[in-house]
Write an enzyme that holds these catalytic residues in place. Structure first.
Site, PDB file in Angstrom:
ATOM      1  N   GLU A 228     -19.535  25.054 -15.634  1.00 42.02           N
ATOM      2  CA  GLU A 228     -20.801  24.309 -15.603  1.00 42.02           C
ATOM      3  C   GLU A 228     -22.017  25.235 -15.526  1.00 42.02           C
ATOM      4  O   GLU A 228     -23.068  24.934 -16.078  1.00 42.02           O
ATOM      5  CB  GLU A 228     -20.811  23.308 -14.439  1.00 42.02           C
ATOM      6  CG  GLU A 228     -20.092  21.997 -14.734  1.00 42.02           C
ATOM      7  CD  GLU A 228     -18.573  22.102 -14.733  1.00 42.02           C
ATOM      8  OE1 GLU A 228     -18.043  23.136 -14.284  1.00 42.02           O
ATOM      9  OE2 GLU A 228     -17.906  21.150 -15.182  1.00 42.02           O
TER      10      GLU A 228
ATOM     11  N   HIS B  28     -16.686  11.359  -8.005  1.00 45.26           N
ATOM     12  CA  HIS B  28     -16.827  11.071  -9.434  1.00 45.26           C
ATOM     13  C   HIS B  28     -17.584   9.768  -9.658  1.00 45.26           C
ATOM     14  O   HIS B  28     -17.418   9.113 -10.678  1.00 45.26           O
ATOM     15  CB  HIS B  28     -15.461  10.970 -10.127  1.00 45.26           C
ATOM     16  CG  HIS B  28     -14.783  12.292 -10.331  1.00 45.26           C
ATOM     17  ND1 HIS B  28     -14.243  13.016  -9.296  1.00 45.26           N
ATOM     18  CD2 HIS B  28     -14.564  13.022 -11.452  1.00 45.26           C
ATOM     19  CE1 HIS B  28     -13.704  14.126  -9.775  1.00 45.26           C
ATOM     20  NE2 HIS B  28     -13.882  14.161 -11.075  1.00 45.26           N
TER      21      HIS B  28
END
Ligand SMILES: Cc1ncc(C[n+]2csc(CCOP(=O)(O)OP(=O)(O)O)c2C)c(N)n1
Ligand SMILES: [Mg+2]
Lengths: 326, 344
Positions: free
Chosen positions: A60, A129
């Protein structure tokens, strides 16, 4: 005119911008050949080829860092972070690098990029999530923060974000990917920093974002049909820039303010709006502004539990009714 | 210390390698002296309380900045750390601009809005100095990606310390650059310490950068970072490789900082005699001797010093006379429209 899903609107918005400008490039994990884990970018790789639509490693920081370096030197990258929760592993770029380079360099450094991400709850994925992280981004000077609620807004606001010269965080709601909406043919371009009155009303103002917009609308229907309360619903759409005029004008008319936020309670975007209204429209108010939020807890995974903690149309109806004393 | 296997050939008889040429050697020397004197001045100004905030000097590490900058061509991009004064100056940014920023005056490179850790001069190819360890490695990859995508011939280089090899962004960037075959050069300036802790105490391998190269399919390169010629040659090879589309390089340059980590750090954590040993290998001392071996006269060398001192002295006076930044720049350039408005 065609009816398309929110998911397909993402791909259409990206395709529209890539076709328009060869400097627009797209990168992320599993976004190219696989078309994204939410299947929101299907077909882009085939249409624009491997140089413009690129699969990355699970890195990321590299994704956002590379997007920034490319943006600084002439490209207009769109980077995908699969789940917004993962902002936490690359937050340096979001908090320190994108938004501050222009200021620190006294205007030398540009950073025209878009970070798209799957945000929000409803998928029963649990606390890492499912989060709504718009507040993580809203609090940082130098960023712009957008969260569309319909397929049409996805295309128009994504196009505006790509063309915007500043770094834009573009929050797509995971629970909206399958929803449908009418969109016209041809190019669609919207304006950042504009809220939309999605249901006019006169008795109170309900300000909502992303998934909460449809819930606020459902609540407004019940309020009208069953309780005779005519609520005005505003889709904020863009937290930064924030269209305070539309909100203040609405409160001046309805004299009551409610915010519906999916994020946990503390420092939610609604608090900022309430504070602005308290500062600038206090004498327009007939009662205290009320925030309807997810409680200040990590999100549970189980469907029953998750459904209880997110603001629902019923909770909105209930809160508005009690506050309005009807 | 292991060094690169394939050095340039040595000129027969002289014992000296003449591949670099006199003009470039003089440039390399001038550059190193300029960095040294400018930073020495920055330290003096700090002691006089005229350099505010923090500052991180590269005293003793000049050969790396000069060797690389002299191997670059216009358009090549540099990404630096908070220890970035030397790299910024080496790209030709005026001393006044750098000292002005360190003194947080209106004549500074960013008019005091960035400070010493964020020196940026895009017109000179200095694409920023980054104070979050490792942040700029992925960013340099992105600039290199743009060059690759557009077919531009420029190469991006990022400089960082030994300590930076233990942060995730280092590893993400190296893998990313290798997989995408990007025209980027990673230069680890191994000065043996992170802030205060010896790098060996916290690293699983002896050479924190080079011993990781194989993990990314890259050549293991360790060089003498105090020898500007060796740095320059290594840089040239890496630039040629990147420009030829053959991907990234990772170079570990061994060096030592003469001063503390930052500000007035007395660097008490270093063993006795270590600094003295490294000062014998002072890159400027080494290079001055090299020039003499090549027959460069004392006069030529002295003239370089005189030129540099004039620039540094003039810059100092200009900075002392410069006003503080005006308040009206406080809210400029937050957003691309030049302002800071977040609402209507
Ligand atoms: C992410 C992060 N962690 C820690 C720091 C604090 N810090 C600043 S410089 C430094 C040491 C870095 O060592 P090295 O990479 O060897 O570079 P050097 O200072 O020796 O040039 C540390 C730990 C930081 N700026 N950023
Ligand atoms: Mg170090």
């Amino acid at each position: 005119m065609a009816e398309i899903t929110y998911r397909d609107a993402v791909a259409r918005g990206i395709a529209q911008e890539m076709a328009r400008d060869p400097d627009v490039v797209f990168l992320g994990e599993d976004v190219a050949k696989a078309g994204g884990v939410f299947k929101a970018t299907v077909g882009l790789y085939e249409q624009f080829g491997p140089l413009r639509v690129r699969d990355t490693p699970i890195s990321e920081q590299a994704i956002l860092g590379a997007a920034m370096g490319a943006a600084m030197t002439g490209l207009k990258p769109i980077a995908e972070i699969m789940f917004s929760d993962f902002f936490a592993v690359c937050f340096d770029y979001i908090a320190n690098e994108f938004p501050k380079s222009r200021y620190m360099s006294n205007g030398q450094t540009k950073c025209p990029l878009v970070v798209r991400t799957g945000n929000g709850a409803g998928s029963r994925f649990g606390a890492q999530h499912s989060q709504s992280v718009e507040n993580w981004c809203m609090m940082i000077p130098g960023l712009k923060v957008v969260a569309p609620s319909t397929p049409l807004d996805v295309i128009g606001l994504l196009a505006a974000a790509v063309r915007d010269p500043d770094p834009v965080i573009f929050l797509e709601h995971k629970s909206l990917y399958a929803t449908k909406g009418e969109v016209p043919d041809g190019e669609i371009l919207d304006t950042l920093g504009t809220a939309k009155i999605v249901r006019p009303g006169k008795d109170c103002t309900i300000v909502a974002l992303a998934l909460m917009v449809s819930r606020a609308l459902a609540a407004a229907e019940t309020l009208k049909n069953e309780h005779g309360i005519d609520a005005e619903v505003i889709d904020v759409r863009s937290l930064v820039p924030l269209d305070t005029r539309t909100i203040l004008a609405s409160v001046a008319k309805t004299n009551r303010l409610f915010t519906v936020e999916e994020n946990p309670r503390l420092c939610g975007w609604g608090a900022e709006i309430v504070s602005i209204v308290a500062d600038e429209a206090f004498y327009d108010l007939d009662g205290p502004p009320v925030r309807i939020t997810t409680p200040h807890i990590p999100l549970p995974a189980a469907d029953l539990l998750e459904d209880i903690v997110l603001p629902t149309p019923e909770r909105i109806v209930d809160t508005v009714r009690r506050s309005l004393g009807s | 210390m292991s060094t690169q296997k394939d050095r340039a050939p040595v000129a027969a008889g002289s014992g000296l390698n003449d591949d670099i040429g006199e003009q470039k050697r003089l440039d390399l020397y001038r550059s190193q002296v300029r960095l040294r004197e400018a930073e020495q001045r920055a330290f003096d100004l700090f002691l006089q309380n005229l350099v505010k905030g923090t500052s991180h000097l590269s005293l003793g590490q000049e050969a790396i900045a000069s060797g690389f900058a002299e191997a670059m061509v216009k358009g090549d991009l540099s990404f630096c750390t908070y220890r970035g004064h030397a790299h910024t100056l080496a790209r030709g940014v005026p001393v006044e601009k750098v000292l002005g920023e360190l003194m947080q005056r209106d004549n500074g490179l960013m008019r005091g809005k960035g400070g010493s850790m964020h020196l940026t001069s895009e017109e000179h190819g200095v694409m920023g100095s980054y104070a979050i360890i490792g942040a700029h490695l992925p960013i340099a990859c992105g600039a290199a990606w743009r060059a690759q995508y557009k077919g531009d011939k420029d190469v991006s280089v990022c400089f960082f310390g030994d300590g930076t090899t233990n942060i995730g962004a280092f590893h993400e960037a190296l893998n990313f650059a290798a997989v995408w075959k990007l025209p980027v050069i990673f230069v680890c300036e191994n000065n043996l310490y992170m802030e205060y802790t010896p790098i060996g105490d916290v690293t699983a391998v002896q050479h924190p950068a080079a011993d990781r190269a194989s993990a990314y399919g890259l050549e293991r390169i360790v060089i003498d970072g105090n020898d500007a010629d060796e740095v320059y040659r290594t840089a040239q090879k890496a630039y040629a490789k990147a420009r030829a589309g053959e991907g990234p390089s990772l170079i570990e340059a061994m060096t030592y900082r003469h001063s503390g980590h930052s500000r007035a750090d007395p660097a008490k954590y270093r063993p006795e005699g270590e600094l003295e040993k490294w000062k014998e290998r002072d890159p400027i001392k080494i290079y001055r001797e090299r020039l003499k071996q090549f027959g460069v006269s004392d006069e030529t060398i002295d003239a370089i010093h005189a030129d540099v001192m004039k620039e540094v002295d003039d810059a100092t006076e200009a900075c002392k006379a410069a006003p503080n930044p005006p308040l009206d720049i406080l809210t400029t350039d937050v957003y691309a429209d030049g302002g800071w408005a977040w609402r209507n």
